[in-house]
Each structure stands twice: as C-alpha cells, then as structure tokens.
Motif scaffolding. Sequence first.
Motif, PDB file in Angstrom:
ATOM      1  N   GLN A  29       0.803  -1.222   0.000  1.00 42.59           N
ATOM      2  CA  GLN A  29       0.000   0.000   0.000  1.00 42.59           C
ATOM      3  C   GLN A  29       0.839   1.276   0.000  1.00 42.59           C
ATOM      4  N   GLU A  32       0.216   3.965  -2.810  1.00 41.62           N
ATOM      5  CA  GLU A  32      -1.100   4.582  -2.650  1.00 41.62           C
ATOM      6  C   GLU A  32      -1.127   5.500  -1.428  1.00 41.62           C
ATOM      7  N   TYR A  33      -0.492   5.079  -0.354  1.00 40.85           N
ATOM      8  CA  TYR A  33      -0.429   5.884   0.865  1.00 40.85           C
ATOM      9  C   TYR A  33       0.252   7.225   0.584  1.00 40.85           C
ATOM     10  N   MET A 109      -4.453   0.828   5.033  1.00 42.70           N
ATOM     11  CA  MET A 109      -3.117   0.806   4.444  1.00 42.70           C
ATOM     12  C   MET A 109      -2.028   0.639   5.499  1.00 42.70           C
TER      13      MET A 109
END
Length: 138
Positions: A29, A32-33, A109
């Motif tokens: 993740q 995306e984080y 996440m």
Amino acid sequence: MSTELPMPQLPRTNEGKRICQVIRVKPAQLDEYKKVHAAVWPEVLGALRKAHVVVTSLIRLVDYSIHYFEPHNLLIAHMRYIGNDFEKDMEGIKESEATRRWWKMTDGMQESFVPGATGSESGPGWWTSAEEVFRLEG
C-alpha cells in the motif's frame, strides 16, 4: 461554506506540545499511501487546525545503505499542538465526518503496533506513541 480555517501563527520552537507517533505502512500500500497524502482533503486539514494542531508531518524511515528500515515501511508522525485542552481537542477531530472517512481509507493501508488496536477512531489507539528524549531549541 468553506471548511478551511485560517492558519494560526506558528509557535516559537519552545511553545506548544510536540507529539510523535509511529506506525507501519503495508508494503503493498506504500505507493497509494504516498499518493493520498500528497493531496490530503481540505476538510481533514481543517479539522486538525480547529483542534489547534499547527504543524504535522509524516516521515518514512529509510536507510538504503543497510536496508534495515526499508522493508519495515515505518512512518513517524510529528505534530505541534498549541491548544489548552489536548484530550478535548483530539476528541473533537473525531467529529469531522471527512476525517472519519479519511481514517477508514488510510487505516486499511497501515498496520498498528498497539495491541488490540482496531482503527484510528476507536480502541486503545492506532499509532504508537514515541517519547521525546532530546530536543535542541533555537
């Protein structure tokens, strides 16, 4: 109606309460984080300002020379609080619907180090508190 609040004057280096916390981002993740934190929702920032948080940053620990931190995806959050009732102001952040939606998105996440933690909105806490052991002022 805008939810943005004016930015208060920043405190001097010796004013306010400093908060430092640690969490782990799930390796799958991480991209995306970083992406969502590059564009934090204005309502979430407004809730922090309303709660007298004047500085906040997330720092990812990396050390490419020994590859110790890299696989752990550790994040340190640092905040400066200048209000008078920390507990009340932190509870007030939960009143923001946008912040609760943000937490629902970002908690998935992350991996908490707090035993029994279930998310940012409830439980014994989500981020692990860190103790300040040294500070240079000025």
